[in-house]
Design a protein around this motif. Structure first.
Motif, PDB file in Angstrom:
ATOM      1  N   GLY A   1      -0.407   9.141   0.349  1.00  0.00           N
ATOM      2  CA  GLY A   1      -1.169   8.489  -0.709  1.00  0.00           C
ATOM      3  C   GLY A   1      -1.499   7.047  -0.373  1.00  0.00           C
ATOM      4  N   ALA A   2      -0.572   6.360   0.303  1.00  0.00           N
ATOM      5  CA  ALA A   2      -0.808   4.964   0.676  1.00  0.00           C
ATOM      6  C   ALA A   2      -1.925   4.836   1.709  1.00  0.00           C
TER       7      ALA A   2
ATOM      8  N   ALA B   1       4.803  10.746  -6.917  1.00  0.00           N
ATOM      9  CA  ALA B   1       4.894   9.776  -5.826  1.00  0.00           C
ATOM     10  C   ALA B   1       3.509   9.405  -5.310  1.00  0.00           C
ATOM     11  N   LEU B   2       2.642  10.391  -5.163  1.00  0.00           N
ATOM     12  CA  LEU B   2       1.286  10.110  -4.693  1.00  0.00           C
ATOM     13  C   LEU B   2       0.499   9.326  -5.734  1.00  0.00           C
ATOM     14  N   LEU B   3       0.698   9.644  -7.017  1.00  0.00           N
ATOM     15  CA  LEU B   3       0.002   8.919  -8.077  1.00  0.00           C
ATOM     16  C   LEU B   3       0.416   7.453  -8.149  1.00  0.00           C
TER      17      LEU B   3
ATOM     18  N   LEU C   1      -2.677   1.496  -3.035  1.00  0.00           N
ATOM     19  CA  LEU C   1      -2.750   1.239  -1.605  1.00  0.00           C
ATOM     20  C   LEU C   1      -3.789   2.136  -0.952  1.00  0.00           C
ATOM     21  N   SER C   2      -4.310   1.687   0.156  1.00  0.00           N
ATOM     22  CA  SER C   2      -5.187   2.488   0.999  1.00  0.00           C
ATOM     23  C   SER C   2      -5.259   1.795   2.346  1.00  0.00           C
ATOM     24  N   LEU C   3      -5.719   2.506   3.353  1.00  0.00           N
ATOM     25  CA  LEU C   3      -5.824   1.891   4.673  1.00  0.00           C
ATOM     26  C   LEU C   3      -6.757   0.674   4.662  1.00  0.00           C
ATOM     27  N   PRO C   4      -7.936   0.742   4.039  1.00  0.00           N
ATOM     28  CA  PRO C   4      -8.769  -0.466   3.953  1.00  0.00           C
ATOM     29  C   PRO C   4      -8.072  -1.601   3.210  1.00  0.00           C
ATOM     30  N   ASN C   5      -7.390  -1.257   2.133  1.00  0.00           N
ATOM     31  CA  ASN C   5      -6.666  -2.231   1.325  1.00  0.00           C
ATOM     32  C   ASN C   5      -5.603  -2.963   2.148  1.00  0.00           C
TER      33      ASN C   5
END
Length: 460
Positions: free
Chosen positions: A383-384, A412-414, A420-424
């Motif tokens: 999710g992150a 957990a994913l929610l 979070l995200s890879l770009p973030n």
């Protein structure tokens, strides 16, 4: 040969080896490359103009129109913690932004002198504490998940902020002392009252919120009424911004009228294409910032500074996220097969082995014991890394739950995904540096994993 030359030689050799053995004929690789561009196109169409551009203008405005003394008073290291953390934690209920749109706003308040703790609370709460998303979660995924998501998101933001402030307290004390020693009136307008600045920012936040108001699941009630009138409400907020520019910044009315005319004409001629009118409105505001007013030119420069820092990193991150995990419309088109994700977040390790092509009947006891810990950790990490636009995480999770995902990994994913995200991560690193960024990511993943594990045990 020097070390520098040796590194260059190894880099050239690595690139050559990659190109030599690159499986260009692989359908999965071709699909992942296309999906990378598809996600970038989708992000550009759906989020850059309506979400990111207003957020950049707000961040630039914070740097120019909000005095550093005011930021230190309400969010600085010596500010009232209860007030600072409470205000920061409830911001998500107002903004309802995604993990990338919140970045310019976070950068604006942090670089202006806000303490690390309140800034981190704002960074997490902005995309995580979205009232509509929590309501939609309860309706689509069940009331227990909706309630757990709402409570967990609020607690997470405060706990993570407090932990970050505690871990880096000495560094933050030095930073706060440097900020406090600066000019007290820096960034404040000449004789401009606080309420005038508040009106100016309320207008910009209103444009951001209403232009991005998501379609609710039911065509009835208050949420639907706001959605039906979202562009009208956005226009009202834009009008309030124009009044603010006239009354508080001295922009001539004829200039405001000239800047607003293309947007008004587009809204009248193409009423079913409101984004076109929005685009003309952004262009008109940008043109006003090239005038003789020094503060407005400073606003333009600060906005461009944030854009120059953030946009390239977001582009790289979005391309990478699409390549690895696909886009919201095609979640099984990335380089990582969707069945792997389904297998690794399911309730049963035996079912996971069978789904991955192994012998599901041979399931070691030790694997069954550690499986709940693993599934929640994997869901948090996945999710992150994924990019979720506002509300898109709910239908994606619905599909994963229908494919066997447990309730714990779903929570957990929610809790990790929207914040979070890879770009973030790439942009946060450019603002906070590697140590603080990795600590923040680790805290989010660890707390999401622990919450998912406890929730799964409770629901089991």
């Amino acid at each position: 040969m020097s070390r520098t030359e040796l590194r260059r030689l190894l880099a050239i050799g690595g690139v050559f080896a990659l190109l030599y053995w690159l499986p260009v004929d692989s359908p999965r690789l071709q699909s992942a490359l296309v999906e990378s561009l598809r996600l970038a196109r989708w992000y550009a169409r759906e989020h850059v103009l309506l979400c990111l551009v207003p957020a950049l203008f707000i961040a630039g405005g914070i740097a120019v129109f909000v005095s550093q003394a005011a930021v230190l008073r309400y969010f600085g290291p010596t500010a009232n913690r209860w007030l600072a953390y409470t205000v920061a934690s409830v911001s998500g209920t107002v903004l309802a932004v995604c993990s990338c749109t919140v970045l310019p706003l976070f950068g604006g308040i942090y670089l202006r002198g806000a303490g690390l703790g309140p800034a981190i609370v704002f960074l997490y709460s902005g995309p995580a504490i979205n009232v509509l998303a929590i309501v939609l979660t309860a309706r689509v995924l069940g009331a227990p998940l909706g309630v757990a998501r709402g409570i967990g998101a609020v607690l997470f933001s405060v706990v993570i902020g407090l932990l970050m402030q505690l871990m880096f307290r000495r560094e933050e004390e030095r930073r706060g002392a440097v900020a406090a020693s600066g000019p007290p009136g820096e960034g404040s307008g000449p004789g401009r009252p606080l309420w005038a600045v508040a009106v100016h920012f309320a207008a910009m936040v209103g444009v951001l919120v209403f232009a991005n108001w998501a379609r609710p699941p039911a065509a009835a009630g208050l949420w639907w009424a706001v959605y039906r009138t979202k562009w009208g409400l956005s226009a009202v907020c834009a009008g309030l911004l124009a009044v603010s520019l006239w009354r508080f910044f001295g922009v001539r009315p004829w200039k405001l009228l000239l800047a607003a005319t293309p947007s008004a004409v587009a809204a009248a001629v193409w009423p079913h294409r409101p984004v076109l009118a929005f685009t003309f409105g952004v262009a008109g505001l940008t043109a006003l910032l090239f005038g003789p007013h020094a503060e407005l030119r400073a606003w333009r420069d600060e906005t461009w500074g944030f854009a120059r820092q953030i946009l390239p990193l977001l582009l790289v991150g979005v391309l990478a996220a699409g390549f690895f995990l696909g886009s919201p419309e095609h979640t099984d088109a990335g380089i990582i097969p969707n069945r792997w994700v389904q297998a690794l977040v399911g309730d049963s390790p035996c079912a996971a082995l069978a789904l991955l092509g192994g012998d599901g009947a041979v399931c070691p006891r030790w694997l069954e014991i550690i499986w709940p810990v693993w599934t929640n950790l994997f869901a948090s990490v996945a999710g992150a890394l994924m990019y979720f636009a506002t509300l898109t995480e709910v239908p994606i999770l619905r599909g994963l739950i229908d494919s066997g995902m447990g309730q714990g990994p779903a929570l957990a994913l929610l809790l990790a995904g929207p914040a979070l995200s890879l770009p973030n991560m790439l942009v946060i690193n450019s603002i906070l540096g590697p140590r603080k960024t990795l600590t923040y990511i680790g805290l989010v993943v660890a707390m999401a994993s622990l919450s998912g594990l406890l929730f799964g045990m409770l629901m089991g």
